[in-house]
Design a protein around this motif. Structure first.
Motif, PDB file in Angstrom:
ATOM      1  N   THR A 137      30.915  50.832  35.899  1.00  0.00           N
ATOM      2  CA  THR A 137      29.809  50.488  35.011  1.00  0.00           C
ATOM      3  C   THR A 137      30.193  49.250  34.212  1.00  0.00           C
ATOM      4  OG1 THR A 137      29.224  52.832  34.839  1.00  0.00           O
ATOM      5  CG2 THR A 137      28.255  51.330  33.221  1.00  0.00           C
ATOM      6  N   VAL A 138      29.436  48.195  34.398  1.00  0.00           N
ATOM      7  CA  VAL A 138      29.751  46.913  33.763  1.00  0.00           C
ATOM      8  C   VAL A 138      29.291  46.936  32.310  1.00  0.00           C
ATOM      9  CG1 VAL A 138      29.308  44.426  33.798  1.00  0.00           C
ATOM     10  CG2 VAL A 138      29.558  45.692  35.954  1.00  0.00           C
ATOM     11  N   LYS A 139      30.191  46.535  31.425  1.00  0.00           N
ATOM     12  CA  LYS A 139      29.848  46.418  30.012  1.00  0.00           C
ATOM     13  C   LYS A 139      29.572  44.944  29.726  1.00  0.00           C
ATOM     14  CE  LYS A 139      31.424  47.868  25.448  1.00  0.00           C
ATOM     15  NZ  LYS A 139      32.537  48.462  24.685  1.00  0.00           N
ATOM     16  N   PRO A 140      28.305  44.578  29.493  1.00  0.00           N
ATOM     17  CA  PRO A 140      27.983  43.160  29.325  1.00  0.00           C
ATOM     18  C   PRO A 140      28.663  42.540  28.103  1.00  0.00           C
ATOM     19  CG  PRO A 140      25.994  44.454  29.718  1.00  0.00           C
ATOM     20  CD  PRO A 140      27.102  45.427  29.440  1.00  0.00           C
ATOM     21  N   VAL A 141      29.109  41.310  28.238  1.00  0.00           N
ATOM     22  CA  VAL A 141      29.659  40.530  27.132  1.00  0.00           C
ATOM     23  C   VAL A 141      28.491  39.837  26.429  1.00  0.00           C
ATOM     24  CG1 VAL A 141      31.095  38.518  26.586  1.00  0.00           C
ATOM     25  CG2 VAL A 141      31.868  40.183  28.296  1.00  0.00           C
ATOM     26  N   PRO A 142      28.461  39.837  25.098  1.00  0.00           N
ATOM     27  CA  PRO A 142      27.343  39.195  24.387  1.00  0.00           C
ATOM     28  C   PRO A 142      27.143  37.741  24.830  1.00  0.00           C
ATOM     29  CG  PRO A 142      28.677  40.466  22.848  1.00  0.00           C
ATOM     30  CD  PRO A 142      29.409  40.488  24.158  1.00  0.00           C
ATOM     31  N   ASN A 143      25.889  37.377  25.045  1.00  0.00           N
ATOM     32  CA  ASN A 143      25.485  36.013  25.396  1.00  0.00           C
ATOM     33  C   ASN A 143      26.065  35.520  26.728  1.00  0.00           C
ATOM     34  OD1 ASN A 143      23.959  35.626  22.956  1.00  0.00           O
ATOM     35  ND2 ASN A 143      25.904  35.378  21.882  1.00  0.00           N
ATOM     36  N   ALA A 144      26.450  36.445  27.579  1.00  0.00           N
ATOM     37  CA  ALA A 144      26.955  36.082  28.904  1.00  0.00           C
ATOM     38  C   ALA A 144      25.884  36.329  29.955  1.00  0.00           C
ATOM     39  CB  ALA A 144      28.204  36.904  29.244  1.00  0.00           C
ATOM     40  N   PHE A 145      25.986  35.605  31.058  1.00  0.00           N
ATOM     41  CA  PHE A 145      25.253  35.927  32.270  1.00  0.00           C
ATOM     42  C   PHE A 145      26.206  36.634  33.225  1.00  0.00           C
ATOM     43  CE2 PHE A 145      22.452  32.353  31.008  1.00  0.00           C
ATOM     44  CZ  PHE A 145      21.212  32.943  31.206  1.00  0.00           C
ATOM     45  N   ILE A 146      25.679  37.597  33.957  1.00  0.00           N
ATOM     46  CA  ILE A 146      26.428  38.212  35.050  1.00  0.00           C
ATOM     47  C   ILE A 146      26.008  37.493  36.325  1.00  0.00           C
ATOM     48  CG2 ILE A 146      26.828  40.328  36.369  1.00  0.00           C
ATOM     49  CD1 ILE A 146      26.152  41.887  33.758  1.00  0.00           C
ATOM     50  N   VAL A 147      26.989  36.940  37.034  1.00  0.00           N
ATOM     51  CA  VAL A 147      26.740  36.181  38.261  1.00  0.00           C
ATOM     52  C   VAL A 147      27.166  37.035  39.442  1.00  0.00           C
ATOM     53  CG1 VAL A 147      27.257  34.061  39.546  1.00  0.00           C
ATOM     54  CG2 VAL A 147      27.254  34.039  37.031  1.00  0.00           C
ATOM     55  N   ASN A 148      26.327  37.124  40.467  1.00  0.00           N
ATOM     56  CA  ASN A 148      26.800  37.780  41.688  1.00  0.00           C
ATOM     57  C   ASN A 148      26.403  37.029  42.941  1.00  0.00           C
ATOM     58  OD1 ASN A 148      24.183  39.448  40.956  1.00  0.00           O
ATOM     59  ND2 ASN A 148      24.508  39.838  43.125  1.00  0.00           N
ATOM     60  N   ILE A 149      27.305  37.084  43.900  1.00  0.00           N
ATOM     61  CA  ILE A 149      27.128  36.433  45.192  1.00  0.00           C
ATOM     62  C   ILE A 149      26.106  37.218  45.996  1.00  0.00           C
ATOM     63  CG2 ILE A 149      28.305  35.798  47.353  1.00  0.00           C
ATOM     64  CD1 ILE A 149      29.196  34.190  44.885  1.00  0.00           C
ATOM     65  N   GLY A 150      25.145  36.505  46.626  1.00  0.00           N
ATOM     66  CA  GLY A 150      24.165  37.153  47.486  1.00  0.00           C
ATOM     67  C   GLY A 150      24.546  37.030  48.957  1.00  0.00           C
ATOM     68  N   ASP A 151      23.786  37.709  49.805  1.00  0.00           N
ATOM     69  CA  ASP A 151      24.100  37.758  51.241  1.00  0.00           C
ATOM     70  C   ASP A 151      24.101  36.372  51.884  1.00  0.00           C
ATOM     71  OD1 ASP A 151      24.194  40.504  50.964  1.00  0.00           O
ATOM     72  OD2 ASP A 151      22.241  40.875  51.884  1.00  0.00           O
ATOM     73  N   GLN A 152      23.226  35.459  51.414  1.00  0.00           N
ATOM     74  CA  GLN A 152      23.155  34.144  52.057  1.00  0.00           C
ATOM     75  C   GLN A 152      24.438  33.338  51.853  1.00  0.00           C
ATOM     76  OE1 GLN A 152      20.313  33.717  54.033  1.00  0.00           O
ATOM     77  NE2 GLN A 152      20.110  35.818  53.288  1.00  0.00           N
ATOM     78  N   ILE A 153      25.053  33.462  50.681  1.00  0.00           N
ATOM     79  CA  ILE A 153      26.335  32.769  50.467  1.00  0.00           C
ATOM     80  C   ILE A 153      27.455  33.484  51.205  1.00  0.00           C
ATOM     81  CG2 ILE A 153      28.082  32.256  48.707  1.00  0.00           C
ATOM     82  CD1 ILE A 153      25.903  31.177  46.918  1.00  0.00           C
TER      83      ILE A 153
END
Length: 358
Positions: free
Chosen positions: A259-275
């Protein structure tokens, strides 16, 4: 998309309406198989890799190199990372989240004006996939196109709250800049020209970008369902703006769900299938899912940065060798995206189906 998919196979039920009706048990349509139910006691972690993008501007070359390597390692080993000091205004991030929360709390008849269909998914929706009688997720959403320009139609964006369209436009503009910056970094880390992914996505004129705003209402039985079933994102890359204080995103790590705990004012980036395909699986798109909460609702904004729909995507020639042949067959993003729109989220089965026969 075939004519049989021009409307939903059964009447749409708004999950927010179910939640606010005061039910104590969720309908069977939302109850997952025991193997797919969440372990709500799973460990929190606040250290999916955290990257400070400000360090890429450091006068110290070793700090710049270390930051590039941290991003490379995150793409190879996690498929997820958080970024801070990314250049998007914190005020704009908060305004975007707030305006969408307001939208979901409008009267049902206002939201219903933007009800979507399976043809394009644009608008206000409550399901992915068109299987009659299929299991459903505990969420409502709003989906809209931002790029390419010919697909962007602001009349399909919410007209209320009054500031909604303006905020969406400003937010999209800033997040696209950040996406471009990150794809340049990913290209360099793959040993390619820094514009490689930008060009393969179709450049300024053809690249795609769309926004899916997820609303996860309170759920009386959060241990039996999911806000969003396990999947990897079908597109190129996702920038997620999570809710401020209600964790919900879970990322697969081996056999565990973190379970990811978000950091304030951060974006969560994730790689998609196309990359994953373009990198010939050097970078990984990772399964993730969303858990729900009995005491708090959640809003999150998933911004998908994608190749143009008609562009053929295949492993980069520079990353194909005798020792590492092309792992995937070429396909267009439109062909690829049709799978999740027809079948709903189904783990990593889609990208696995593209693998070249040996």
């Amino acid at each position: 998309m075939s004519n049989c998919l021009r409307s939903w196979p059964e009447p749409i039920v708004r999950v927010q309406g179910l939640s606010e009706s005061g039910i104590r048990e969720i309908p069977d349509r939302y109850v997952k198989r025991p193997a797919d139910r969440p372990m709500l006691s799973s460990s929190y972690v606040d250290n999916i890799p955290l990257i400070d993008l400000e360090n890429l501007k450091s006068s110290d070359e070793s700090i710049r190199d270390e930051t590039m390597e941290l991003i490379s390692k995150a793409c190879r080993e996690w498929g997820f990372f958080q970024v801070v000091n990314h250049g998007v205004s914190y005020e704009l991030m908060a305004n975007a989240r707030d305006v969408w929360r307001e939208f979901f709390h409008l009267p049902p008849e206002e939201k219903q004006k933007f009800a979507n269909s399976p043809v394009t998914y644009e608008g206000y929706g409550s399901r992915l996939g068109v299987e009659k009688g299929g299991k459903l997720d505990w969420s409502d959403y709003f989906f809209l196109h931002y790029l390419p320009e010919p697909l962007r139609d602001e009349k399909k964006w919410p007209s209320l709250p009054i500031t909604c369209r303006k905020v969406i436009g400003e937010y999209g503009q800033e997040v696209v800049k950040l996406c471009r910056k990150i794809t340049n970094i990913l290209s360099i880390n793959l040993g390619l020209n820094e514009n490689y992914l930008h060009t393969k996505f179709g450049g300024d004129n053809e690249r795609g970008a769309c926004l899916r705003v997820n609303f996860y209402p309170k759920c009386p039985q959060p241990g039996l369902t999911l806000g969003l079933s396990s999947h990897s994102d079908p597109g190129g890359m996702t920038l997620l703006l999570p809710d401020t204080d209600v964790p919900g995103l879970q990322v697969r790590r081996g056999d565990d769900w973190i379970t990811v705990k978000p950091v304030p004012n951060a974006f969560i980036v994730n790689i998609g299938d196309q990359i994953q395909v373009l990198s010939n699986a050097i970078y990984k798109s990772i399964e993730h899912r969303v858990i729900v909460n009995s005491g708090k609702e959640r809003v999150s904004l998933a911004f998908f940065y994608n190749p143009g729909g008609d562009i053929l995507i295949k492993p980069a020639d520079e990353l194909v060798t005798e020792d590492r042949p092309a792992l995937y067959l070429p396909t267009t993003f439109n062909e690829y995206r049709a799978f999740i729109r027809t079948n709903g989220p189904r783990g990593k089965s889609q990208v696995e189906s593209l693998k070249s026969p040996r």
